[in-house]
Design a protein around this motif. Structure first.
Motif, PDB file in Angstrom:
ATOM      1  N   ILE A  81       7.061  -6.130  -3.111  1.00  0.00           N
ATOM      2  CA  ILE A  81       7.024  -4.797  -2.303  1.00  0.00           C
ATOM      3  C   ILE A  81       6.548  -5.086  -0.792  1.00  0.00           C
ATOM      4  CG2 ILE A  81       6.052  -2.637  -1.887  1.00  0.00           C
ATOM      5  CD1 ILE A  81       6.330  -2.405  -5.104  1.00  0.00           C
ATOM      6  N   CYS A  82       7.109  -5.022   0.320  1.00  0.00           N
ATOM      7  CA  CYS A  82       6.796  -5.106   1.668  1.00  0.00           C
ATOM      8  C   CYS A  82       6.092  -3.892   2.429  1.00  0.00           C
ATOM      9  CB  CYS A  82       7.581  -5.779   2.383  1.00  0.00           C
ATOM     10  SG  CYS A  82       8.033  -7.499   2.000  1.00  0.00           S
ATOM     11  N   ILE A  90       1.285   2.581   2.420  1.00  0.00           N
ATOM     12  CA  ILE A  90       0.412   2.178   1.275  1.00  0.00           C
ATOM     13  C   ILE A  90       0.708   3.291   0.221  1.00  0.00           C
ATOM     14  CG2 ILE A  90      -2.104   1.979   0.280  1.00  0.00           C
ATOM     15  CD1 ILE A  90      -1.037  -0.202   2.375  1.00  0.00           C
ATOM     16  N   LYS A  91       0.762   4.299   0.439  1.00  0.00           N
ATOM     17  CA  LYS A  91       1.291   5.501  -0.459  1.00  0.00           C
ATOM     18  C   LYS A  91       2.418   5.416  -1.315  1.00  0.00           C
ATOM     19  CE  LYS A  91      -1.558   9.393   1.186  1.00  0.00           C
ATOM     20  NZ  LYS A  91      -1.223  10.719   1.896  1.00  0.00           N
ATOM     21  N   ALA A  92       3.337   4.916  -0.424  1.00  0.00           N
ATOM     22  CA  ALA A  92       4.714   4.581  -0.760  1.00  0.00           C
ATOM     23  C   ALA A  92       4.667   3.371  -1.680  1.00  0.00           C
ATOM     24  CB  ALA A  92       5.729   4.264   0.476  1.00  0.00           C
ATOM     25  N   ALA A  93       3.789   2.109  -1.473  1.00  0.00           N
ATOM     26  CA  ALA A  93       3.809   0.906  -2.300  1.00  0.00           C
ATOM     27  C   ALA A  93       3.246   1.298  -3.640  1.00  0.00           C
ATOM     28  CB  ALA A  93       3.330   0.041  -1.522  1.00  0.00           C
ATOM     29  N   GLN A  94       2.281   2.266  -3.504  1.00  0.00           N
ATOM     30  CA  GLN A  94       1.367   2.594  -4.742  1.00  0.00           C
ATOM     31  C   GLN A  94       2.381   3.287  -5.659  1.00  0.00           C
ATOM     32  OE1 GLN A  94      -1.975   4.643  -3.345  1.00  0.00           O
ATOM     33  NE2 GLN A  94      -3.347   2.685  -3.306  1.00  0.00           N
ATOM     34  N   LYS A  95       3.148   4.235  -5.155  1.00  0.00           N
ATOM     35  CA  LYS A  95       4.142   4.970  -6.021  1.00  0.00           C
ATOM     36  C   LYS A  95       5.288   3.931  -6.581  1.00  0.00           C
ATOM     37  CE  LYS A  95       7.187   8.898  -5.398  1.00  0.00           C
ATOM     38  NZ  LYS A  95       7.214  10.038  -4.740  1.00  0.00           N
ATOM     39  N   TRP A  96       5.533   3.130  -5.744  1.00  0.00           N
ATOM     40  CA  TRP A  96       6.856   2.118  -6.299  1.00  0.00           C
ATOM     41  C   TRP A  96       6.204   1.390  -7.340  1.00  0.00           C
ATOM     42  CZ3 TRP A  96       8.519   0.873  -0.307  1.00  0.00           C
ATOM     43  CH2 TRP A  96       9.190   1.771   0.037  1.00  0.00           C
ATOM     44  N   VAL A  97       5.023   0.839  -7.275  1.00  0.00           N
ATOM     45  CA  VAL A  97       4.513  -0.191  -8.200  1.00  0.00           C
ATOM     46  C   VAL A  97       4.361   0.777  -9.354  1.00  0.00           C
ATOM     47  CG1 VAL A  97       2.409  -1.131  -8.815  1.00  0.00           C
ATOM     48  CG2 VAL A  97       3.262  -1.761  -6.352  1.00  0.00           C
ATOM     49  N   ASN A  98       3.660   1.996  -9.282  1.00  0.00           N
ATOM     50  CA  ASN A  98       3.724   2.589 -10.612  1.00  0.00           C
ATOM     51  C   ASN A  98       4.997   2.841 -11.402  1.00  0.00           C
ATOM     52  OD1 ASN A  98       0.903   2.806 -10.882  1.00  0.00           O
ATOM     53  ND2 ASN A  98       0.892   4.455  -9.343  1.00  0.00           N
ATOM     54  N   ILE A 110       2.725  -8.020  -3.530  1.00  0.00           N
ATOM     55  CA  ILE A 110       3.026  -7.020  -2.630  1.00  0.00           C
ATOM     56  C   ILE A 110       2.424  -7.683  -1.498  1.00  0.00           C
ATOM     57  CG2 ILE A 110       1.407  -4.809  -1.932  1.00  0.00           C
ATOM     58  CD1 ILE A 110       2.031  -5.493  -5.760  1.00  0.00           C
ATOM     59  N   LEU A 111       3.049  -7.561  -0.240  1.00  0.00           N
ATOM     60  CA  LEU A 111       2.778  -8.038   1.172  1.00  0.00           C
ATOM     61  C   LEU A 111       2.372  -7.006   1.966  1.00  0.00           C
ATOM     62  CD1 LEU A 111       5.421 -10.762   1.126  1.00  0.00           C
ATOM     63  CD2 LEU A 111       3.263 -10.861   0.517  1.00  0.00           C
ATOM     64  N   ILE A 112       1.473  -6.984   2.697  1.00  0.00           N
ATOM     65  CA  ILE A 112       0.928  -6.075   3.935  1.00  0.00           C
ATOM     66  C   ILE A 112       0.672  -6.852   5.050  1.00  0.00           C
ATOM     67  CG2 ILE A 112      -0.621  -4.081   4.197  1.00  0.00           C
ATOM     68  CD1 ILE A 112      -1.055  -3.741   1.327  1.00  0.00           C
ATOM     69  N   PRO A 113       1.192  -6.116   6.111  1.00  0.00           N
ATOM     70  CA  PRO A 113       0.487  -6.845   7.371  1.00  0.00           C
ATOM     71  C   PRO A 113      -0.940  -6.878   7.643  1.00  0.00           C
ATOM     72  CG  PRO A 113       2.299  -5.577   7.930  1.00  0.00           C
ATOM     73  CD  PRO A 113       2.152  -5.366   6.421  1.00  0.00           C
ATOM     74  N   LYS A 114      -1.664  -7.922   8.196  1.00  0.00           N
ATOM     75  CA  LYS A 114      -2.935  -8.014   8.221  1.00  0.00           C
ATOM     76  C   LYS A 114      -3.586  -6.891   9.275  1.00  0.00           C
ATOM     77  CE  LYS A 114      -3.559 -13.040   7.323  1.00  0.00           C
ATOM     78  NZ  LYS A 114      -3.704 -14.372   8.008  1.00  0.00           N
ATOM     79  N   ILE A 115      -2.741  -6.622  10.165  1.00  0.00           N
ATOM     80  CA  ILE A 115      -3.419  -5.655  11.379  1.00  0.00           C
ATOM     81  C   ILE A 115      -2.869  -4.404  10.619  1.00  0.00           C
ATOM     82  CG2 ILE A 115      -3.197  -5.010  13.510  1.00  0.00           C
ATOM     83  CD1 ILE A 115      -2.849  -7.708  14.344  1.00  0.00           C
TER      84      ILE A 115
END
Length: 196
Positions: A81-82, A90-98, A110-115
């Motif tokens: 999940i990028c 972040i909300k979308a990623a949490q929803k998809w993971v669940n 899970i990958l998230i840009p540092k900035i």
């Protein structure tokens, strides 16, 4: 239409076909192996161009859930999940993971840009896709537990792109010549706007 190589085009927004519904795109193009899941077509294009994953999907909106078709397609695959580094991402990623975990898909990264505030197309802005060293150093890898422990409110709101409006100067002479040509050739016409 997007310009993903320099200069990066933020002014061009893709247009959906009339009647298009929100959902996940790319399901029919999935190939075997590892897949990525992201938000938005420009992030999809940027991630696809890296050739790190075999194929991927993108959502047309951050609030969309995963359909049964998508969940079955993810079964038995390694899914990355990028997420965009903004509140909605972040909300979308949490929803998809669940949803994926509830369905039984547990091979997740899970990958998230540092900035904070950046998306995946931002990371690729001005970079050649072959320079993966620069790309890989621009994001953090998180576990499922780390993602679920994140507070989306710690991230900024998603950027609102201002799309420049094209407003040509009205040329009365051109309009009159066009009307005259239609009249002379017995062609129906309706002048609705001077905007192309």
């Amino acid at each position: 239409i997007r310009g993903l190589y320099k200069p990066f085009s933020r002014a061009t927004k893709s247009l959906g076909i009339r009647g298009w519904k929100n959902g996940l795109c790319g399901l029919s193009e999935l190939s075997e192996g590892s897949v990525f899941l992201c938000e938005g077509e420009k992030d999809f294009l940027a991630l696809k161009a890296t050739a790190i994953w075999d194929s991927g999907l993108f959502s047309t909106t951050a609030s969309i859930g995963l359909s049964l078709d998508v969940l079955y397609a993810m079964e038995g695959r390694h899914v990355t999940i990028c997420a965009q580094a903004d509140m909605q991402g972040i909300k979308a990623a949490q929803k998809w993971v669940n949803e994926l975990i509830d369905f039984g898909v547990d091979n997740l990264d899970i990958l998230i840009p540092k900035i904070k505030g950046e998306d995946w197309a931002d990371l690729m802005n001005g970079n050649r896709y072959g320079e993966l060293r620069n790309f890989i150093s621009a994001f953090n890898k998180h576990s499922v537990e780390e993602l679920l422990a994140m507070d989306p409110n710690d991230f900024p709101e998603a950027k609102k792109e201002e799309i420049p409006r094209f407003s040509p100067r009205w040329d009365r002479g051109f309009t009159q010549r066009l009307k005259d040509a239609c009249w002379e050739n017995n062609l129906p016409y309706v002048l609705r706007s001077t905007t192309p």
